[in-house]
Structures are given as C-alpha cells and as structure tokens.
Design a protein around this motif. Structure first.
Motif, PDB file in Angstrom:
ATOM      1  N   GLU A 147     -38.855  69.359  -3.936  1.00 38.63           N
ATOM      2  CA  GLU A 147     -39.799  68.922  -4.960  1.00 38.63           C
ATOM      3  C   GLU A 147     -39.028  68.557  -6.222  1.00 38.63           C
ATOM      4  OE1 GLU A 147     -43.013  68.594  -4.199  1.00 38.63           O
ATOM      5  OE2 GLU A 147     -42.617  69.401  -2.207  1.00 38.63           O
ATOM      6  N   GLY A 148     -39.684  67.948  -7.136  1.00 34.49           N
ATOM      7  CA  GLY A 148     -39.052  67.600  -8.408  1.00 34.49           C
ATOM      8  C   GLY A 148     -38.786  66.120  -8.496  1.00 34.49           C
ATOM      9  N   ALA A 149     -38.111  65.747  -9.582  1.00 37.10           N
ATOM     10  CA  ALA A 149     -37.826  64.334  -9.803  1.00 37.10           C
ATOM     11  C   ALA A 149     -36.338  64.096  -9.640  1.00 37.10           C
ATOM     12  CB  ALA A 149     -38.280  63.923 -11.191  1.00 37.10           C
ATOM     13  N   PRO A 150     -35.923  63.185  -8.848  1.00 37.72           N
ATOM     14  CA  PRO A 150     -36.719  62.479  -7.854  1.00 37.72           C
ATOM     15  C   PRO A 150     -36.919  63.365  -6.620  1.00 37.72           C
ATOM     16  CG  PRO A 150     -34.447  61.750  -7.678  1.00 37.72           C
ATOM     17  CD  PRO A 150     -34.500  62.755  -8.812  1.00 37.72           C
ATOM     18  N   PRO A 151     -38.016  63.157  -5.894  1.00 37.59           N
ATOM     19  CA  PRO A 151     -38.191  63.910  -4.658  1.00 37.59           C
ATOM     20  C   PRO A 151     -37.068  63.557  -3.683  1.00 37.59           C
ATOM     21  CG  PRO A 151     -40.007  62.368  -5.004  1.00 37.59           C
ATOM     22  CD  PRO A 151     -39.090  62.248  -6.173  1.00 37.59           C
ATOM     23  N   ALA A 152     -36.719  64.489  -2.829  1.00 37.65           N
ATOM     24  CA  ALA A 152     -35.610  64.253  -1.899  1.00 37.65           C
ATOM     25  C   ALA A 152     -35.994  64.766  -0.514  1.00 37.65           C
ATOM     26  CB  ALA A 152     -34.360  64.960  -2.398  1.00 37.65           C
ATOM     27  N   LEU A 153     -35.338  64.208   0.491  1.00 32.69           N
ATOM     28  CA  LEU A 153     -35.627  64.547   1.873  1.00 32.69           C
ATOM     29  C   LEU A 153     -34.315  64.660   2.649  1.00 32.69           C
ATOM     30  CD1 LEU A 153     -38.021  64.798   3.953  1.00 32.69           C
ATOM     31  CD2 LEU A 153     -37.579  62.404   4.472  1.00 32.69           C
ATOM     32  N   LEU A 154     -34.206  65.695   3.479  1.00 32.66           N
ATOM     33  CA  LEU A 154     -33.113  65.830   4.440  1.00 32.66           C
ATOM     34  C   LEU A 154     -33.716  65.793   5.831  1.00 32.66           C
ATOM     35  CD1 LEU A 154     -30.968  68.785   3.011  1.00 32.66           C
ATOM     36  CD2 LEU A 154     -30.330  66.371   3.078  1.00 32.66           C
ATOM     37  N   THR A 155     -33.157  64.967   6.710  1.00 37.24           N
ATOM     38  CA  THR A 155     -33.562  64.972   8.120  1.00 37.24           C
ATOM     39  C   THR A 155     -32.348  65.428   8.921  1.00 37.24           C
ATOM     40  OG1 THR A 155     -33.019  62.628   8.335  1.00 37.24           O
ATOM     41  CG2 THR A 155     -35.312  63.181   7.863  1.00 37.24           C
ATOM     42  N   CYS A 156     -32.551  66.435   9.761  1.00 34.23           N
ATOM     43  CA  CYS A 156     -31.441  67.069  10.466  1.00 34.23           C
ATOM     44  C   CYS A 156     -31.708  67.113  11.964  1.00 34.23           C
ATOM     45  CB  CYS A 156     -31.260  68.514   9.983  1.00 34.23           C
ATOM     46  SG  CYS A 156     -31.168  68.701   8.190  1.00 34.23           S
ATOM     47  N   THR A 157     -30.650  67.021  12.748  1.00 34.03           N
ATOM     48  CA  THR A 157     -30.714  67.297  14.171  1.00 34.03           C
ATOM     49  C   THR A 157     -30.005  68.627  14.396  1.00 34.03           C
ATOM     50  OG1 THR A 157     -28.702  66.021  14.573  1.00 34.03           O
ATOM     51  CG2 THR A 157     -30.800  64.884  14.874  1.00 34.03           C
ATOM     52  N   LEU A 158     -30.528  69.443  15.311  1.00 31.04           N
ATOM     53  CA  LEU A 158     -30.014  70.789  15.534  1.00 31.04           C
ATOM     54  C   LEU A 158     -29.761  71.038  17.008  1.00 31.04           C
ATOM     55  CD1 LEU A 158     -32.659  72.761  13.427  1.00 31.04           C
ATOM     56  CD2 LEU A 158     -30.413  72.008  12.658  1.00 31.04           C
ATOM     57  N   THR A 159     -28.762  71.855  17.289  1.00 30.62           N
ATOM     58  CA  THR A 159     -28.541  72.423  18.613  1.00 30.62           C
ATOM     59  C   THR A 159     -28.425  73.928  18.403  1.00 30.62           C
ATOM     60  OG1 THR A 159     -27.360  70.458  19.340  1.00 30.62           O
ATOM     61  CG2 THR A 159     -27.068  72.450  20.657  1.00 30.62           C
ATOM     62  N   VAL A 160     -29.281  74.703  19.086  1.00 32.30           N
ATOM     63  CA  VAL A 160     -29.398  76.135  18.851  1.00 32.30           C
ATOM     64  C   VAL A 160     -29.289  76.870  20.181  1.00 32.30           C
ATOM     65  CG1 VAL A 160     -30.892  77.946  17.907  1.00 32.30           C
ATOM     66  CG2 VAL A 160     -30.968  75.648  16.929  1.00 32.30           C
ATOM     67  N   ASP A 161     -28.532  77.989  20.203  1.00 31.52           N
ATOM     68  CA  ASP A 161     -28.451  78.784  21.424  1.00 31.52           C
ATOM     69  C   ASP A 161     -29.519  79.876  21.422  1.00 31.52           C
ATOM     70  OD1 ASP A 161     -27.517  80.916  19.870  1.00 31.52           O
ATOM     71  OD2 ASP A 161     -25.490  80.868  20.675  1.00 31.52           O
ATOM     72  N   ALA A 162     -29.551  80.670  22.471  1.00 32.14           N
ATOM     73  CA  ALA A 162     -30.592  81.691  22.635  1.00 32.14           C
ATOM     74  C   ALA A 162     -30.498  82.808  21.602  1.00 32.14           C
ATOM     75  CB  ALA A 162     -30.533  82.275  24.043  1.00 32.14           C
ATOM     76  N   GLN A 163     -29.341  82.984  20.951  1.00 35.29           N
ATOM     77  CA  GLN A 163     -29.190  84.002  19.919  1.00 35.29           C
ATOM     78  C   GLN A 163     -29.472  83.448  18.523  1.00 35.29           C
ATOM     79  OE1 GLN A 163     -26.679  83.732  22.440  1.00 35.29           O
ATOM     80  NE2 GLN A 163     -27.868  85.295  23.483  1.00 35.29           N
ATOM     81  N   GLU A 164     -30.038  82.237  18.452  1.00 33.10           N
ATOM     82  CA  GLU A 164     -30.395  81.556  17.207  1.00 33.10           C
ATOM     83  C   GLU A 164     -29.178  81.201  16.358  1.00 33.10           C
ATOM     84  OE1 GLU A 164     -33.520  83.646  15.123  1.00 33.10           O
ATOM     85  OE2 GLU A 164     -34.976  83.059  16.631  1.00 33.10           O
ATOM     86  N   ARG A 165     -28.050  80.916  17.018  1.00 31.99           N
ATOM     87  CA  ARG A 165     -26.873  80.381  16.327  1.00 31.99           C
ATOM     88  C   ARG A 165     -26.807  78.907  16.681  1.00 31.99           C
ATOM     89  NH1 ARG A 165     -23.978  85.071  19.046  1.00 31.99           N
ATOM     90  NH2 ARG A 165     -23.939  83.491  20.641  1.00 31.99           N
ATOM     91  N   GLY A 166     -26.281  78.117  15.758  1.00 37.05           N
ATOM     92  CA  GLY A 166     -26.232  76.710  16.086  1.00 37.05           C
ATOM     93  C   GLY A 166     -25.453  75.870  15.116  1.00 37.05           C
ATOM     94  N   ILE A 167     -25.530  74.562  15.378  1.00 37.29           N
ATOM     95  CA  ILE A 167     -24.886  73.552  14.552  1.00 37.29           C
ATOM     96  C   ILE A 167     -25.876  72.418  14.351  1.00 37.29           C
ATOM     97  CG2 ILE A 167     -22.530  74.108  15.272  1.00 37.29           C
ATOM     98  CD1 ILE A 167     -22.721  71.774  17.263  1.00 37.29           C
ATOM     99  N   GLY A 168     -25.584  71.590  13.380  1.00 34.74           N
ATOM    100  CA  GLY A 168     -26.452  70.453  13.148  1.00 34.74           C
ATOM    101  C   GLY A 168     -25.827  69.459  12.204  1.00 34.74           C
ATOM    102  N   GLU A 169     -26.548  68.382  12.010  1.00 34.44           N
ATOM    103  CA  GLU A 169     -26.118  67.313  11.126  1.00 34.44           C
ATOM    104  C   GLU A 169     -27.343  66.803  10.388  1.00 34.44           C
ATOM    105  OE1 GLU A 169     -23.014  63.899  11.919  1.00 34.44           O
ATOM    106  OE2 GLU A 169     -24.901  63.452  12.948  1.00 34.44           O
ATOM    107  N   CYS A 170     -27.208  66.615   9.083  1.00 33.70           N
ATOM    108  CA  CYS A 170     -28.320  66.143   8.259  1.00 33.70           C
ATOM    109  C   CYS A 170     -27.921  64.874   7.522  1.00 33.70           C
ATOM    110  CB  CYS A 170     -28.703  67.192   7.208  1.00 33.70           C
ATOM    111  SG  CYS A 170     -29.201  68.777   7.864  1.00 33.70           S
ATOM    112  N   PHE A 171     -28.918  64.095   7.160  1.00 32.27           N
ATOM    113  CA  PHE A 171     -28.725  62.919   6.326  1.00 32.27           C
ATOM    114  C   PHE A 171     -29.782  62.927   5.236  1.00 32.27           C
ATOM    115  CE2 PHE A 171     -26.718  61.716  10.270  1.00 32.27           C
ATOM    116  CZ  PHE A 171     -25.567  61.063   9.847  1.00 32.27           C
ATOM    117  N   ASP A 172     -29.388  62.515   4.036  1.00 28.69           N
ATOM    118  CA  ASP A 172     -30.374  62.384   2.960  1.00 28.69           C
ATOM    119  C   ASP A 172     -30.782  60.919   2.845  1.00 28.69           C
ATOM    120  OD1 ASP A 172     -28.331  61.092   1.523  1.00 28.69           O
ATOM    121  OD2 ASP A 172     -28.024  62.767   0.148  1.00 28.69           O
ATOM    122  N   GLY A 173     -31.652  60.618   1.899  1.00 30.12           N
ATOM    123  CA  GLY A 173     -32.159  59.261   1.739  1.00 30.12           C
ATOM    124  C   GLY A 173     -31.100  58.242   1.355  1.00 30.12           C
ATOM    125  N   ALA A 174     -29.980  58.695   0.781  1.00 30.45           N
ATOM    126  CA  ALA A 174     -28.900  57.793   0.385  1.00 30.45           C
ATOM    127  C   ALA A 174     -27.887  57.598   1.509  1.00 30.45           C
ATOM    128  CB  ALA A 174     -28.201  58.344  -0.856  1.00 30.45           C
TER     129      ALA A 174
END
Length: 164
Positions: free
Chosen positions: A129-156
């Motif tokens: 929230e706030g000015a300017p609003p921002a967004l992160l979209t991420c892809t995730l890979t998670v194992d059964a113990q809830e550990r994982g890795i991922g990659e995110c991109f912002d609007g820029a």
C-alpha cells in the motif's frame, strides 16, 4: 483434602491444554534484489505452504519487507511435482582367500541418483500500500517441510530471489 484439590487442578489444566491450539512460529526466509543486492525478509504463516483445495481469495499468508516497503499477499500452491534428490557415491573394496591358498581382491564404485523429494509449485502475489502502490509476483517451489525457493518480479522488471 489439599492433595485432592491439586490433583483436580492438574487434571483440569491438562484437559484445557489439550484443547488449546498449537502455537508455531512463522516460516521465515530472505529475499534479495538481484540488481542491487539489497536483502529483506519474507514470512509465511506456518501450515499454509501446502497445496489444498480452497479459496484463492483466502486471507493473506505472506509478508515481504524489502526496500523500506512491506508487501502482503497470498500463496497458491499446486502439488504433484518432485525435486531431484542428491547424488549418491559409494566405493567398495574387498579381499579374501580360499581354502586352497588362492587369494582374490576386488572393488567397485557406484554413482546413483537420490530419491526425488516431493515438491509443490505455485505463486505468490503480494502488494504494498502507499504511494506509489507496488506489486510483486513470485513463482515458488516448496517441499513438504515448507522450505523452498522462488523468484519475484516487480512492476519495473526487477528480479528478486527468495529462500525460505
């Protein structure tokens, strides 16, 4: 009469304790801006990083803090995948002798793939929230113990790496 009262209190406490929900710490990790190297923190509500049929509009279960901003969002995971296990390597050497006086030696090596680790893939959409609003979209890979890795991109188009 006091021992009976203490016994009753202990019994009541154990019954009430069995009914109380388990309190677990959130799953934490880090996020790194691939362009600048700036690090931040990512936190997931424990128990929510599993695939389940449900509402993609459920309450947020992730918080990301980086660059002076706080993003909140919801993960959505699907199952059925597997991560490759590690490689195994073994060496065997042996020697022996027969009753007739003969001797023999032998050896072998073996390289094999490890057992696959069950994994879930999905995404996280987080907004600040706030000015300017921002967004992160991420892809995730998670194992059964809830550990994982991922990659995110912002609007820029800035890329972020996740580890949790």
């Amino acid at each position: 009469m006091k021992p009976l009262a203490l016994l009753g209190a202990a019994l009541l406490a154990s019954v009430l304790g069995a009914c109380a929900p388990a309190v677990t710490a959130p799953q934490t990790g880090r996020i790194v801006n691939a362009r600048t190297g700036e690090e931040g923190a990512v936190t997931f509500t424990r128990g929510t990083l599993t695939p389940r049929l449900g509402d993609p509009f459920a309450p947020d279960n992730a918080t990301i803090r980086i660059g002076g901003r706080t993003y909140t969002g919801r993960t959505y995971l699907i199952g059925g995948g597997a991560l490759p296990g590690g490689l195994g390597f073994s060496v065997a050497v042996g020697a022996g002798s027969g009753s007739d006086g003969s001797a023999f030696t032998g050896g072998s090596t073996r390289v094999e793939g490890g057992r696959p680790v069950p994994a879930f893939t999905g995404n996280l959409i987080a907004r600040a929230e706030g000015a300017p609003p921002a967004l992160l979209t991420c892809t995730l890979t998670v194992d059964a113990q809830e550990r994982g890795i991922g990659e995110c991109f912002d609007g820029a188009g800035t890329r972020y790496a996740l580890q949790f």
